[in-house]
Design an enzyme around this catalytic site. Sequence first.
Site, PDB file in Angstrom:
ATOM      1  N   GLU A 176       0.814  -1.209   0.000  1.00  0.00           N
ATOM      2  CA  GLU A 176       0.000   0.000   0.000  1.00  0.00           C
ATOM      3  C   GLU A 176       0.852   1.266   0.000  1.00  0.00           C
ATOM      4  O   GLU A 176       0.453   2.297  -0.534  1.00  0.00           O
ATOM      5  CB  GLU A 176      -0.963   0.006   1.192  1.00  0.00           C
TER       6      GLU A 176
ATOM      7  N   GLN B 128      -7.124  -1.479  -1.341  1.00  0.00           N
ATOM      8  CA  GLN B 128      -8.095  -2.549  -1.572  1.00  0.00           C
ATOM      9  C   GLN B 128      -9.189  -2.646  -0.499  1.00  0.00           C
ATOM     10  O   GLN B 128     -10.329  -2.985  -0.791  1.00  0.00           O
ATOM     11  CB  GLN B 128      -7.361  -3.873  -1.720  1.00  0.00           C
TER      12      GLN B 128
ATOM     13  N   HIS C 192     -12.198  -6.790   6.558  1.00  0.00           N
ATOM     14  CA  HIS C 192     -12.989  -6.502   5.361  1.00  0.00           C
ATOM     15  C   HIS C 192     -14.265  -5.744   5.724  1.00  0.00           C
ATOM     16  O   HIS C 192     -15.112  -5.496   4.868  1.00  0.00           O
ATOM     17  CB  HIS C 192     -13.292  -7.805   4.613  1.00  0.00           C
TER      18      HIS C 192
END
Length: 705
Positions: A430, A452, A501
């Site tokens: 990242e 992401q 997530h």
Amino acid sequence: MEPIDEHFLRTVEGMRPTGGQLDKALAAQLEALFEAQVESRHLDFAARWLQQRGVGFYTIGSAGHESNAALGLLSRTTDPALLHYRSGAFYAARAHLDGTVDPVRETLRSLTGSAADPISGGRHKVFGHPELHVIPQTSTIASHLPRAVGLGFALGLAKLLGRETPWPEDALVVASFGDASVNHSTAAGALNAAAYLTHVHRDCPLLLVCEDNGLGISTRTPRGWAAAVLQHLPGIPYLHAPGHDPATLLETTEEALAAVRTRRSPVVLHLSTVRFMGHAGSDVEIAYRPPAAIQSDYARDPLLGTARALVESGHWSGEAVLARYEQVRQRTRALAVEVSAEPRLASRDEVMAPLAYPRPRAGGTPRPPDPRPLTLAQAINRTLADELADHDDVLVFGEDVAVKGGVYGVTRGLRDRFGSSRVFDTLLDEQTVLGTALGTSLAGFVPVPEIQYLAYLHNAEDQLRGEAASLRFFSNGQYDNGMVVRIPGLAYQKGFGGHFHNDNSLAVLRDIPGIAVAVASHPHSAAGLLRGCLDLAREGRVCVYVEPIARYHTRDLFEGDAGWLAPFDGSTRATLGDVVGYGTGRDLLIVTFGNGVFMSLRVAATLRADGFGCTVLDLAWVAPLPVAALVEAASRAAAVLVVDETRQSGGVSEAVIAALVDAGVEAPISRVTSADSFVPLGPAADAVVLQENEILGTARRALRL
Ligand SMILES: Cc1ncc(C[n+]2csc(CCOP(=O)(O)OP(=O)(O)O)c2C)c(N)n1
Ligand SMILES: [Mg+2]
């Protein structure tokens, strides 16, 4: 007098010609080297003198590192440079090449916080100058290296795409850093990315210079460690130069620069240096280094090395060297006095001036509305496609965005349509993703990088907070790196994925000065909001566009109603401060964003069935908050409820309520939020993330039902 000052005087007095002659070119180089080195040395003395008098505010020096003058001398003023904080001599040498900048005066201005400092305008001691193409760095060691790699990559990409940058086609990037910094994961990531680009035969003209003084403040770098790391970067040639031997230094530096310029790929130059006068003025070196070690470094003084080459060749006499040394001392001291009387920044407005951005102009070709209903993911995809089509400076990249088209298909088809130079997969890091954005933005692109998942922003957060957001501030508005960072995130993925997530905290984004944070919600407003971010990025603003993953493919608000689809709006471009309102009811104003819009609209329908009129206000921008529109809506409502899917602490609702209180809104205000928890896997997630029934319950209490 500093011991190193005395040592220099004494040693030069003892120098004698030893025969032999300098060729003319080398003699001229040595003179230029010496001038820059002496200026840098006296600036270090002056920094301490100014500090003792309470008018200087920075004492990390360059003494012992003045061999970097060779890089300043031999690179071009049009080679962008991102420099280690011990680069006084580089800066002086480059300033002399340019001829219009007085490095002594300007460095003193930076040391004293003078508002006339040409780079930061009195905000920080940094080495930087737009005309010298020295891009200012923060104090965070190694944090400039992902940008340096990104900039090298950008130079190659611009050539590939036939685009101009602020630099000539054969420019290279110079980036320097200390030996202890080699160990930082940011450096390791950047060095890896540089090697990776070499491996895949992508241009990245970047000279990586490690200035190795064997110490990181008080911690010794194990002998040979920096070399061991730097010698084994796949595909990257390694050169070493001793800082105190000017002839070898100049020759090796020239070789390194020529290699990068012709190969268009990274080279490492490992420069042996020493560090005089401790890490900074406050550092008592004797507490952790034996006196003999400190003194043995004196023999490797780069200034003495250059003086010796000048005197032993008979080119200059020892007296001439000392005379120049003393002249520079006097001039530096006189300028220090002069500069310390210059005005400093005083008011909040003055300090914060670079954080004000010009009002963006709408950019892009309006397209007729398309009646075919789209999901949120499709609306974002379509908007990115339009922007890529309208502007050849837009780049879309990140992990898995190109070939696969994104984990959720949001960027599907873009690579096929716009090519792998403009829509590309990065390596899995990242910091490199954001570094690529930082570099390409400086080179004139409008990068749209993707992180992401929201949770993985934290792996690279400093690239946004310390680098991207601060550049404009510390360069007094002279450098910008506008970008739109797309971040799929937030919760409600039906128990799948667990915390990483479903991360639902925006706190680290909201407190970064100057950045704009938008949260998409419904497909009918998402396109305009994304275009608004791109407009802001074109004006240099760092924008984050958060996409609620849970809503990407939603079709219905209520079963079968197609309420979360929308015809494609081809023309709206949101501006900061715009909100999206649903309904006109005045009994309750529900203030929300992201998934909260979805849940609140459902709750509002239930309340409507109960006979209460609600308005749902989608904030769209969570930083800066659209305060005027918020207050205006709240002043029309009997009660206000803030529905916040982020956490109770550090969540958006805290700021919304504070804004309402600040504005003196009189309606009763309540809030409902997620818990201060990580998000577990499976149905347990619902226990900590805000639920529709909690919103309904709080709304009913707010309505005193
Ligand atoms: C990320 C980060 N961690 C810690 C610091 C505090 N710090 C400033 S300089 C320094 C040592 C750096 O050593 P090196 O890279 O060898 O450079 P030198 O000062 O020796 O030239 C440290 C730990 C910092 N500035 N940034
Ligand atoms: Mg060091």
